[in-house]
Write a protein that holds these residues in place. Structure first.
Motif, short mmCIF file in Angstrom:
data_model
loop_
_atom_site.label_atom_id
_atom_site.label_comp_id
_atom_site.label_asym_id
_atom_site.label_seq_id
_atom_site.Cartn_x
_atom_site.Cartn_y
_atom_site.Cartn_z
N THR A 216 26.50 29.34 37.61
CA THR A 216 26.72 30.82 37.28
C THR A 216 28.08 31.39 37.93
OG1 THR A 216 25.57 31.29 39.28
CG2 THR A 216 24.22 31.22 37.25
N THR A 217 28.73 30.77 38.79
CA THR A 217 29.83 31.21 39.24
C THR A 217 31.18 30.22 39.05
OG1 THR A 217 28.74 32.00 41.15
CG2 THR A 217 31.16 32.04 41.40
N TYR A 218 30.89 29.04 39.19
CA TYR A 218 32.10 28.12 38.96
C TYR A 218 32.65 28.12 37.51
CZ TYR A 218 34.80 23.68 38.99
OH TYR A 218 35.85 23.09 38.78
N ILE A 219 31.66 27.77 36.72
CA ILE A 219 32.02 27.59 35.43
C ILE A 219 32.57 28.65 34.80
CG2 ILE A 219 30.99 27.00 32.90
CD1 ILE A 219 29.27 24.87 34.32
N PRO A 220 32.00 29.84 34.83
CA PRO A 220 32.81 31.17 34.29
C PRO A 220 34.08 31.47 35.03
CG PRO A 220 30.53 31.67 35.23
CD PRO A 220 30.70 30.12 35.47
N THR A 221 34.36 31.30 36.26
CA THR A 221 35.28 31.48 37.11
C THR A 221 36.60 30.70 36.67
OG1 THR A 221 34.20 32.18 38.84
CG2 THR A 221 36.59 31.58 39.10
N VAL A 222 36.41 29.57 36.31
CA VAL A 222 37.31 28.70 35.60
C VAL A 222 37.66 29.15 34.13
CG1 VAL A 222 37.87 26.31 35.07
CG2 VAL A 222 36.80 26.92 37.18
N ALA A 223 36.68 29.20 33.30
CA ALA A 223 36.82 29.58 31.97
C ALA A 223 37.52 31.03 31.91
CB ALA A 223 35.37 29.27 31.06
N LYS A 224 37.24 31.79 32.73
CA LYS A 224 37.87 33.11 32.51
C LYS A 224 38.82 33.48 33.37
CE LYS A 224 33.39 35.02 30.98
NZ LYS A 224 32.12 35.46 31.71
N ARG A 225 39.43 32.55 33.93
CA ARG A 225 40.72 32.62 34.86
C ARG A 225 41.94 33.53 34.33
NH1 ARG A 225 41.17 32.63 40.57
NH2 ARG A 225 43.24 31.62 41.37
N ALA A 227 41.97 35.64 32.04
CA ALA A 227 41.89 37.01 31.80
C ALA A 227 41.94 37.61 33.39
CB ALA A 227 40.35 37.48 31.42
N ALA A 228 41.76 36.97 34.32
CA ALA A 228 41.55 37.49 35.69
C ALA A 228 43.02 37.71 36.15
CB ALA A 228 40.83 36.53 36.79
N ILE A 229 44.01 36.47 35.63
CA ILE A 229 45.41 36.61 35.98
C ILE A 229 46.10 37.84 35.19
CG2 ILE A 229 47.65 35.54 35.83
CD1 ILE A 229 45.97 33.42 37.30
N ILE A 230 45.67 38.18 34.06
CA ILE A 230 46.14 39.28 33.13
C ILE A 230 45.93 40.33 34.00
CG2 ILE A 230 46.35 40.59 31.02
CD1 ILE A 230 45.80 37.73 29.75
N GLU A 231 44.84 40.70 34.34
CA GLU A 231 44.07 41.65 35.15
C GLU A 231 45.19 42.04 36.39
OE1 GLU A 231 42.21 44.20 34.55
OE2 GLU A 231 41.87 44.92 36.53
N ALA A 232 45.21 41.01 36.89
CA ALA A 232 45.92 40.90 38.41
C ALA A 232 47.47 41.27 38.34
CB ALA A 232 45.57 40.15 39.39
N ARG A 233 47.97 40.43 37.29
CA ARG A 233 49.39 40.59 37.33
C ARG A 233 49.94 41.27 36.32
NH1 ARG A 233 54.11 37.08 36.31
NH2 ARG A 233 53.40 36.23 34.15
N GLY A 234 49.18 41.85 35.36
CA GLY A 234 49.90 42.56 34.30
C GLY A 234 50.45 41.84 33.44
N ALA A 235 50.54 40.43 33.36
CA ALA A 235 51.06 39.71 32.49
C ALA A 235 50.31 38.49 32.37
CB ALA A 235 52.53 39.31 32.83
N SER A 236 50.29 37.56 31.36
CA SER A 236 49.46 36.30 31.41
C SER A 236 49.92 35.24 32.36
CB SER A 236 49.47 35.79 29.99
OG SER A 236 50.53 35.48 29.42
N SER A 237 49.26 34.12 32.52
CA SER A 237 49.49 33.08 33.55
C SER A 237 50.99 32.52 32.90
CB SER A 237 48.80 32.23 33.91
OG SER A 237 47.76 31.99 32.58
N ALA A 238 51.93 32.23 33.34
CA ALA A 238 53.24 31.53 32.76
C ALA A 238 53.86 30.55 33.81
CB ALA A 238 54.26 32.62 32.64
N ALA A 239 53.81 30.59 35.02
CA ALA A 239 54.47 29.56 35.99
C ALA A 239 53.19 28.53 36.23
CB ALA A 239 54.63 30.26 37.34
N SER A 240 52.07 28.92 36.24
CA SER A 240 50.90 27.94 36.16
C SER A 240 50.86 27.16 35.25
CB SER A 240 49.69 28.50 36.82
OG SER A 240 49.27 29.54 35.92
N ALA A 241 50.98 27.87 34.04
CA ALA A 241 50.86 27.24 32.65
C ALA A 241 52.00 26.03 32.49
CB ALA A 241 50.97 27.96 31.39
N ALA A 242 53.25 26.47 32.75
CA ALA A 242 54.40 25.48 32.58
C ALA A 242 54.34 24.45 33.54
CB ALA A 242 55.71 26.43 33.35
#
Ligand code: NAI
Length: 328
Positions: A216-225, A227-242
């Motif tokens: 109930t915590t781990y699986i959704p946290t990974v799957a929705k990470r 969206a959490a980055i966009i929420e915090a950073r105001g832009a989608s994950s880029a350095a981690s994606a690269a």
């Protein structure tokens, strides 16, 4: 010294590109002894911005960067490419249905598949990062009939790296202590980050964390990470994606460590009951530039349900792009 290899990158002036190109040119992807020629593709309006990125690449004076080519024509950017990282894609706009999004990306990945088919190295290794990555990879693959279908892969490595780091944090272990986490399926919220085979310092991960937290915590946290980055950073994950794209290509080209697996989105051969042909996240070992699915793992009822749900989503995406005439 080795001959340079050609690495094509699309969407090169975007935010992932801004991290990715410098990592490739510094030798993080193919090794510190492998010179590279970067062949960068952008849409025409972004060529000016791309020229600025190229100025910075040159200003790094990377010893391994043999040349940089830029173009708005895939037939130029993919010419003789040994590696192709397809990052540029059409983002989802407000009010867009899944079919609209898939159709818009078909307009990008169909011609790119055709161009790879015509001009890339016959051994080209293709990684699709641009979303929806799995189905975009399927579109490119299906429009490149002269290339081996196995040469087309999609990125689930960012999900894998997120899954490893979340488990490391929970168990208070270094990421290097964690082995054999799996990401099954689609790079989307239906993905299944599976700990059933994972170990932490050799101990089964599921003996160290409680089942309730895992489900109930781990699986959704990974799957929705994402969206959490966009929420915090105001832009989608880029350095981690690269960074994940670097990891995917490096392991594919140079091989995984003995006894270790990674996850890659690859064409299903029917293993684990996943419909043949879907580009699906599987646990793989790599060696000599080839990957093979890790076979013989036990699949619990819980896992079966999750693996089938994400396969179902990919089947629906394939049905949509079939209707649009983008794949067979
Ligand atoms: P961005 O919008 O900053 O950059 C995309 C670039 O692609 C832009 O410069 C655009 O001009 C270019 N582009 C668009 N169409 C093109 C075409 N036909 N040919 C060449 N270039 C083209 O986006 P960002 O942040 O760099 O992300 C790129 C893609 O990666 C997005 O689709 C994003 O959803 C996806 N992504 C995938 C992840 C994964 O784990 N698989 C993780 C993070 C992002």
């Amino acid at each position: 010294t080795k001959q340079p290899v050609r690495v094509a990158v699309t969407g090169a002036a975007g935010q992932i590109g801004y991290s990715l190109l410098f990592r490739i040119a510094s030798g993080d992807m193919l090794g510190k002894d492998q010179p590279v020629i970067l062949q960068l593709l952008e849409i025409t309006p972004a060529l000016k911005a791309l020229a600025g990125v190229v100025m910075e690449l040159r200003d790094c004076a990377f010893p391994l960067l043999a040349d940089v080519i830029t173009s708005d024509d895939p037939m130029v950017a993919f010419k003789d490419a040994d590696y192709a990282l397809l990052v540029g894609a059409m983002p989802r706009k407000a009010g867009m249905e899944r079919g609209d999004l898939l159709g818009a990306n078909g307009g990008i990945f169909k011609p790119q598949g055709e161009a790879l088919n015509k001009v890339a190295s016959r051994d080209v290794k293709v990684l699709v990062v641009g979303n929806p990555a799995n189905t975009n990879a399927l579109i490119a693959q299906q429009n490149a009939p002269d290339l081996d279908p196995k040469q087309f892969t999609a990125m689930v490595r960012l999900d894998l790296n997120r899954a490893i780091s979340q488990l490391a944090e929970k168990t208070d272990a270094p990421v290097t202590a964690i082995k054999n986490v799996i990401i099954w399926g689609n790079h989307s919220s239906t993905q299944y980050p599976d700990l059933s085979q994972a170990t932490v310092n050799g101990t089964p991960a599921l003996d160290l964390v409680d089942r309730e937290w895992y489900e109930t915590t781990y699986i959704p946290t990974v799957a929705k990470r994402g969206a959490a980055i966009i929420e915090a950073r105001g832009a989608s994950s880029a350095a981690s994606a690269a960074s994940a794209a670097i990891d995917h290509m490096r392991d594919w080209a140079l091989g995984t460590a003995e006894g270790e697996w990674v996850s890659m989105g690859i064409p299903s051969d029917g293993s684990y009951g996943i419909p043949e042909g879907l580009i699906y996240g599987f646990p793989v070992r790599t060696h000599g530039g080839q990957y093979e699915i890790v076979q013989g793992l036990d699949v619990s009822d819980f896992s079966r349900g999750k693996m089938d749900a994400t396969a179902q989503e990919l089947t629906e995406e394939r049905d949509e792009v079939r209707k649009l005439g983008l794949v067979k």
